[in-house]
Design a protein around this motif. Structure first.
Motif, PDB file in Angstrom:
ATOM      1  N   ALA B  78       0.837  -1.204   0.000  1.00 47.08           N
ATOM      2  CA  ALA B  78       0.000   0.000   0.000  1.00 47.08           C
ATOM      3  C   ALA B  78       0.870   1.252   0.000  1.00 47.08           C
ATOM      4  O   ALA B  78       0.545   2.249  -0.643  1.00 47.08           O
ATOM      5  N   PHE B  79       2.005   1.171   0.701  1.00 42.69           N
ATOM      6  CA  PHE B  79       2.931   2.309   0.718  1.00 42.69           C
ATOM      7  C   PHE B  79       3.431   2.607  -0.700  1.00 42.69           C
ATOM      8  O   PHE B  79       3.486   3.760  -1.130  1.00 42.69           O
ATOM      9  N   ILE B  80       3.793   1.533  -1.417  1.00 39.68           N
ATOM     10  CA  ILE B  80       4.276   1.716  -2.791  1.00 39.68           C
ATOM     11  C   ILE B  80       3.204   2.400  -3.644  1.00 39.68           C
ATOM     12  O   ILE B  80       3.472   3.370  -4.359  1.00 39.68           O
ATOM     13  N   LEU B  81       1.973   1.929  -3.535  1.00 38.39           N
ATOM     14  CA  LEU B  81       0.878   2.522  -4.326  1.00 38.39           C
ATOM     15  C   LEU B  81       0.670   3.990  -3.956  1.00 38.39           C
ATOM     16  O   LEU B  81       0.559   4.858  -4.821  1.00 38.39           O
ATOM     17  N   ALA B  82       0.621   4.255  -2.645  1.00 36.46           N
ATOM     18  CA  ALA B  82       0.362   5.627  -2.199  1.00 36.46           C
ATOM     19  C   ALA B  82       1.524   6.536  -2.586  1.00 36.46           C
ATOM     20  O   ALA B  82       1.325   7.697  -2.969  1.00 36.46           O
ATOM     21  N   TYR B  83       2.737   6.011  -2.499  1.00 37.00           N
ATOM     22  CA  TYR B  83       3.909   6.801  -2.871  1.00 37.00           C
ATOM     23  C   TYR B  83       3.852   7.160  -4.354  1.00 37.00           C
ATOM     24  O   TYR B  83       4.175   8.278  -4.752  1.00 37.00           O
ATOM     25  N   LEU B 153      -5.655  -4.469   1.539  1.00 40.08           N
ATOM     26  CA  LEU B 153      -4.970  -3.442   0.737  1.00 40.08           C
ATOM     27  C   LEU B 153      -5.763  -2.134   0.642  1.00 40.08           C
ATOM     28  O   LEU B 153      -5.182  -1.053   0.814  1.00 40.08           O
ATOM     29  N   PRO B 154      -7.084  -2.200   0.374  1.00 37.07           N
ATOM     30  CA  PRO B 154      -7.829  -0.932   0.269  1.00 37.07           C
ATOM     31  C   PRO B 154      -7.742  -0.087   1.540  1.00 37.07           C
ATOM     32  O   PRO B 154      -7.502   1.119   1.469  1.00 37.07           O
ATOM     33  N   VAL B 155      -7.921  -0.729   2.707  1.00 37.33           N
ATOM     34  CA  VAL B 155      -7.913   0.018   3.961  1.00 37.33           C
ATOM     35  C   VAL B 155      -6.543   0.658   4.179  1.00 37.33           C
ATOM     36  O   VAL B 155      -6.428   1.851   4.505  1.00 37.33           O
ATOM     37  N   SER B 156      -5.510  -0.137   3.989  1.00 35.37           N
ATOM     38  CA  SER B 156      -4.158   0.365   4.191  1.00 35.37           C
ATOM     39  C   SER B 156      -3.847   1.496   3.215  1.00 35.37           C
ATOM     40  O   SER B 156      -3.271   2.520   3.593  1.00 35.37           O
ATOM     41  N   PHE B 157      -4.248   1.306   1.962  1.00 37.83           N
ATOM     42  CA  PHE B 157      -4.000   2.347   0.955  1.00 37.83           C
ATOM     43  C   PHE B 157      -4.711   3.646   1.325  1.00 37.83           C
ATOM     44  O   PHE B 157      -4.127   4.729   1.246  1.00 37.83           O
ATOM     45  N   ASP B 287      10.019   7.467 -10.936  1.00 34.81           N
ATOM     46  CA  ASP B 287       8.692   7.361 -11.540  1.00 34.81           C
ATOM     47  C   ASP B 287       8.513   6.009 -12.216  1.00 34.81           C
ATOM     48  O   ASP B 287       7.466   5.364 -12.073  1.00 34.81           O
ATOM     49  N   ALA B 288       9.543   5.580 -12.971  1.00 36.60           N
ATOM     50  CA  ALA B 288       9.439   4.313 -13.689  1.00 36.60           C
ATOM     51  C   ALA B 288       9.285   3.163 -12.701  1.00 36.60           C
ATOM     52  O   ALA B 288       8.404   2.305 -12.850  1.00 36.60           O
ATOM     53  N   VAL B 289      10.141   3.159 -11.662  1.00 35.55           N
ATOM     54  CA  VAL B 289      10.112   2.057 -10.697  1.00 35.55           C
ATOM     55  C   VAL B 289       8.743   1.960 -10.022  1.00 35.55           C
ATOM     56  O   VAL B 289       8.117   0.900 -10.002  1.00 35.55           O
ATOM     57  N   PHE B 290       8.276   3.090  -9.502  1.00 32.57           N
ATOM     58  CA  PHE B 290       7.013   3.032  -8.765  1.00 32.57           C
ATOM     59  C   PHE B 290       5.816   2.832  -9.693  1.00 32.57           C
ATOM     60  O   PHE B 290       4.837   2.199  -9.335  1.00 32.57           O
ATOM     61  N   GLY B 291       5.928   3.378 -10.911  1.00 34.52           N
ATOM     62  CA  GLY B 291       4.862   3.162 -11.882  1.00 34.52           C
ATOM     63  C   GLY B 291       4.714   1.689 -12.208  1.00 34.52           C
ATOM     64  O   GLY B 291       3.601   1.142 -12.203  1.00 34.52           O
ATOM     65  N   VAL B 292       5.839   1.031 -12.450  1.00 41.45           N
ATOM     66  CA  VAL B 292       5.796  -0.383 -12.824  1.00 41.45           C
ATOM     67  C   VAL B 292       5.392  -1.248 -11.627  1.00 41.45           C
ATOM     68  O   VAL B 292       4.548  -2.150 -11.749  1.00 41.45           O
ATOM     69  N   LEU B 293       5.969  -0.957 -10.454  1.00 41.32           N
ATOM     70  CA  LEU B 293       5.616  -1.728  -9.254  1.00 41.32           C
ATOM     71  C   LEU B 293       4.107  -1.637  -8.979  1.00 41.32           C
ATOM     72  O   LEU B 293       3.455  -2.642  -8.694  1.00 41.32           O
ATOM     73  N   SER B 294       3.565  -0.421  -9.068  1.00 42.05           N
ATOM     74  CA  SER B 294       2.133  -0.252  -8.822  1.00 42.05           C
ATOM     75  C   SER B 294       1.327  -1.064  -9.815  1.00 42.05           C
ATOM     76  O   SER B 294       0.344  -1.726  -9.451  1.00 42.05           O
ATOM     77  N   ALA B 295       1.756  -1.000 -11.079  1.00 42.20           N
ATOM     78  CA  ALA B 295       1.032  -1.745 -12.110  1.00 42.20           C
ATOM     79  C   ALA B 295       1.043  -3.233 -11.780  1.00 42.20           C
ATOM     80  O   ALA B 295       0.005  -3.911 -11.880  1.00 42.20           O
ATOM     81  N   LEU B 296       2.212  -3.751 -11.352  1.00 40.57           N
ATOM     82  CA  LEU B 296       2.317  -5.169 -11.016  1.00 40.57           C
ATOM     83  C   LEU B 296       1.398  -5.539  -9.854  1.00 40.57           C
ATOM     84  O   LEU B 296       0.687  -6.550  -9.900  1.00 40.57           O
ATOM     85  N   ILE B 297       1.434  -4.726  -8.807  1.00 42.28           N
ATOM     86  CA  ILE B 297       0.602  -5.015  -7.630  1.00 42.28           C
ATOM     87  C   ILE B 297      -0.870  -5.077  -8.027  1.00 42.28           C
ATOM     88  O   ILE B 297      -1.591  -6.032  -7.703  1.00 42.28           O
ATOM     89  N   LEU B 298      -1.292  -4.048  -8.762  1.00 41.43           N
ATOM     90  CA  LEU B 298      -2.703  -3.989  -9.114  1.00 41.43           C
ATOM     91  C   LEU B 298      -3.076  -5.085 -10.103  1.00 41.43           C
ATOM     92  O   LEU B 298      -4.189  -5.617 -10.059  1.00 41.43           O
ATOM     93  N   LEU B 299      -2.126  -5.422 -10.968  1.00 38.49           N
ATOM     94  CA  LEU B 299      -2.376  -6.514 -11.910  1.00 38.49           C
ATOM     95  C   LEU B 299      -2.632  -7.808 -11.140  1.00 38.49           C
ATOM     96  O   LEU B 299      -3.567  -8.566 -11.452  1.00 38.49           O
ATOM     97  N   CYS B 300      -1.796  -8.061 -10.135  1.00 47.75           N
ATOM     98  CA  CYS B 300      -1.974  -9.271  -9.326  1.00 47.75           C
ATOM     99  C   CYS B 300      -3.347  -9.272  -8.659  1.00 47.75           C
ATOM    100  O   CYS B 300      -4.064 -10.274  -8.682  1.00 47.75           O
ATOM    101  N   VAL B 301      -3.692  -8.130  -8.059  1.00 45.19           N
ATOM    102  CA  VAL B 301      -4.978  -8.052  -7.363  1.00 45.19           C
ATOM    103  C   VAL B 301      -6.127  -8.280  -8.338  1.00 45.19           C
ATOM    104  O   VAL B 301      -7.011  -9.111  -8.120  1.00 45.19           O
TER     105      VAL B 301
END
Lengths: 258, 557
Positions: B78-83, B153-157, B287-301
């Protein structure tokens, strides 16, 4: 005539106000002046009926109103933050009281107030679209529609600046004169108090320091508090202004209010 | 006394307290007694039996372990997404997507997550088929971890994103000007102000995992947790209510501890009044790192949920993959399922209505009355207690108290249960909104001849409408997805969709499970957009009028 006799008020054993004695003639503008925490707002709330006194009397036209509930006393107030209703437009705010009491003001009287306070062009606006001075005028109009027997104003000018302040001052004076309305104003600003009112009530540490006409207070200050805190402040202001406007440095315009 | 006597508000206070007395305190007291009640009066026998019995301590340990691990994983993700949303230069549309996708799981019941995991990662699962091999064993620890992470994840985010939006970004400018290294800047101006919230997120996620029943019900497997033990004691093959009551009390302990911790942590929360908008520093790599990480997390979910859009629309997963509406049609031609859907909608709507009224009344007494502080504290304590009690515990307490009364097997009891279970958050929303309103409205309106009730109707309520709609929406969505409490109190006639899903699991009718899950999702999406539309429509009117405001306003003359 409003008379206050031996009024006392305390909260949780701490005395806020004591030995308050004064009389206000009909149609007079009286300012309650003092530093923050001196008890001036408490005095206003006691007159309004929002708070209960411990001892003493508040006589209006000879009758003790201390036990008359706030809404039956017939006095009314404009709060410092105006307390306008943001879900209603300006006109509906002004005429709010008419819905409960349609006969209290005639249509013509309402229209006159709207014109007197220069609100005609703002009637359809939302409250959030108004400036501070406009809000103050709407709040004044809304209260005046109720035809209060006494008008109470809590720091009516402190949120306003510059020329707006002077124009609201002029409106307050005009209302008091036109409607022959007893007006009590709470303020912490000596300049405001002394230039706006017929009489000034200076309060310090919960009791009256001096009560008199502005001239008397300037000429015959009764104690050190009045001298040091009220007059001294005004002198500094006066000197500052005089320095600015010294001989040969006068602006080439004439003062205009309103 | 000249002051208004506030009889109306005293009446409201009395009503609110009465409701919580009957439907919260008495059932809890009853549960407490039941856990000590033996054949020969009060005793600790059940506790001894439960604690020394096979399985409980292990389940308790399992619960602590899996909840802690899940909470850590969720908070990091959630930190990664919020960041990514608050500290990276990503396109606005992408940020909007993160904001919405991260909270999407809230719209589905947890019991669905488990089945989605089975159908995604199981032996015949959608994702297993895509990869050609099963990635991990889903029953037990792994499946629970995945489910809990998606669930929390939603609550934490929301928690982290909210704090991040209030953290003063100007501090990072100051830190850089003072010559800090990028790492020191990150630690000092991002991590440090967030410590309280990060801890709160951990604690909140832990609480949710520890008390959830839906996920272990479907993917728990042999890995026993407290929630499954509790269910089996109460509704299993050999029910034992006294032992169940003990287990419920044991579940309460970590809950009380976590909520106490949350309150303690609140002190460490930094509160800024306004959101400072500054330009985010350029950083293509970041930006690239967090953009891709967020995409991966959300893709998994989201990939886990993809399956619920697939399975119900094919002939027979995974053997005959041909599009068909047969399952959907069969669900909607099944009268019992239609009754269940109707029950759910009625329950959710009435929960929202009663819940909004209750929280509004309670918030009026604390935010807009002159009642003594002690009286107001009663409401605050009620809010605190409802926040502490897991849904399962309320459900079991109701089962003990209301069985055999006319209230048993009624929608009424489900509605009341939801209203009380979810009371805390909407109450706090309502209170915060009412506290911010001008304190002099009631006095001013009374001077203009209003009664208290008139002022509430004409002034306070219209101005609180935005929040009331939010509260309504919150109650509605939660009532649609809740499993843990209603599983104990829904009867044959008052079955709601989530409890029906549990029943369908027993008969392994997974097509129906997914059709019903989709239905819940559709209803929640529709409800949310409707409330959102009503709320923003009100704002639009304001904006339009503001736009018409003349640029120069004449001064009075």
């Amino acid at each position: 005539m409003l008379e206050i006799k031996n009024l006392k008020k305390s909260y949780d054993g701490v005395t806020i106000l004591h030995d308050i004695n004064l009389a206000i003639d009909d149609g007079e503008i009286v300012s309650i002046l003092g530093p923050s925490g001196c008890g001036k707002t408490t005095l206003l709330n006691l007159v309004l009926g929002l708070a209960d006194a411990d001892e003493g009397e508040i006589l209006f036209q000879g009758e003790n109103v201390l036990n008359v509930p706030m809404e039956q006393r017939g006095f009314n107030i404009v709060f410092q933050d105006y307390a306008l209703f943001p879900n209603l437009n300006v006109y509906k705010n002004i005429t709010y009281g008419l819905r409960n009491n349609p006969s209290i003001s005639t249509r013509q009287e309402v229209e006159d107030l709207i014109d007197l306070l220069g609100l005609r062009e703002h009637l359809d606006k939302k409250i959030e679209q108004l400036s501070g001075g406009q809000k103050q005028r709407v709040a004044l109009a809304r209260t005046m529609v109720m035809k209060p027997k006494i008008l109470l104003l809590d720091e009516p000018l402190s949120a306003l600046d510059g020329v707006i302040k002077e124009s609201i001052k002029a409106k307050i004076k005009q209302i008091a004169r036109d409607y022959h309305l007893t007006t009590i104003i709470v303020t912490h600003d000596p300049e405001e108090a002394l230039t706006l009112s017929d009489k000034v009530l200076i309060i310090q540490n919960g009791t009256i320091s001096q009560y008199g006409k502005p001239d008397d207070i300037i000429q015959k200050p009764e104690n050190d508090f009045v001298k040091e805190f009220i007059l001294n402040q005004l002198l500094i202001k006066k000197n500052n202004i005089f320095t600015l406007f010294r001989q040969g440095n006068e602006p080439k315009i004439a003062a205009q209010v309103g | 006394m000249n002051r208004r006597k506030e009889n109306e508000i005293k009446g409201i206070f009395g009503l609110v307290v009465l409701v919580f007395l009957i439907f919260l305190l008495i059932p809890l007291a009853r549960l407490f007694l039941k856990s000590f009640m033996g054949d020969t009066g009060l005793m600790l026998g059940h506790y001894a039996e439960v604690l020394t019995g096979r399985g409980f301590l292990e389940a308790f340990g399992n619960s602590l372990l899996i909840s802690s691990v899940s909470a850590v994983v969720t908070t990091v993700l959630a930190f990664i997404l919020a960041y990514a949303v608050h500290y990276c230069n990503l396109p606005g549309g992408y940020k909007g997507f993160i904001n919405r996708a991260a909270v999407a799981p809230m719209l589905l019941p947890t019991i669905t997550y488990g089945f989605a995991i089975i159908y995604s990662f199981g032996k015949q699962g959608l994702i297993t088929q895509l990869f050609g091999t099963q990635l991990f064993d889903i029953y037990g620890f792994n499946g629970l971890l995945l489910g809990y992470v998606i669930y929390t994840l939603p609550v934490s985010f929301l928690l982290l994103s909210n704090t991040m939006s209030y953290v003063d970004k100007k501090f990072s400018i100051v830190s850089r000007i003072m010559g800090d290294s990028p790492f020191a800047t990150f630690v000092g101006t991002v991590l440090r102000p967030l410590l309280g919230t990060l801890a709160a997120s951990f604690v909140q996620c832990f609480f949710l995992c520890f008390t959830d029943y839906g996920i272990p019900a479907s993917v728990g497997g042999e890995f026993e947790v407290v929630a499954t033990v509790l269910y089996n004691e109460m509704l299993g093959s050999v029910p034992n209510f006294s032992r169940g009551a003990c287990v419920a009390m044991m579940m309460l302990i970590p809950s009380v501890v976590t909520i106490a911790l949350l309150h303690y942590l609140e002190k460490y929360n930094i509160r800024y009044n306004k959101i400072s908008q500054i330009e985010i520093r350029k950083g293509a790599v970041r930006d690239a790192v967090f953009g891709v990480l967020s995409a991966l997390i959300l893709l998994c979910v989201l990939s886990v949920f993809a399956v619920i859009f697939v399975v119900p629309f094919v002939d027979e997963w995974p053997y005959r993959i041909r599009f068909t509406l047969e399952h959907v049609i069969s669900v909607f031609s099944d009268n019992s399922l239609i009754t269940v859907c109707r029950n759910s909608l009625i329950a959710a709507f009435l929960t929202a209505a009663v819940g909004s009224l209750t929280t509004y009344g309670a918030a009026l007494t604390t935010a807009r009355s002159h009642l003594p502080g002690k009286v107001k504290q009663v409401i605050e304590n009620i809010s605190l207690i409802t926040n502490t009690i897991p849904g399962m515990v309320i459900g079991i307490a109701y089962m003990l108290v209301f069985s055999g009364t006319p209230l048993q097997n009624t929608l009424f009891i489900i509605i009341i249960c939801n209203v009380i279970h979810y009371f805390s958050t909407p109450y706090l929303m309502m209170k915060s909104s009412l506290t911010k309103m001008n304190a002099s409205w009631e006095t001013t309106a009374m001077l203009m001849g209003d009664t208290w009730l008139k002022t509430i109707v004409r002034v306070v309520t219209p101005n609180a409408m935005g929040t009331i709609l939010e509260v309504f929406s919150y109650y509605f969505v939660n009532a649609m997805v809740t499993v843990s409490a209603v599983i104990f109190i829904a009867g044959a006639r008052t079955m709601v969709i989530t409890t029906k899903i549990k029943e369908l699991q027993y008969y392994t009718k997974f097509n129906e499970v997914f059709v019903l899950s989709l239905l819940i999702l559709a209803v929640n999406l529709a409800a949310k957009s409707l409330f959102h539309y009503i709320a923003t429509d009100r704002q639009k009117v304001k904006v339009k009028k503001t736009a018409r405001r003349p640029v120069v306003s004449k001064s009075i003359s």
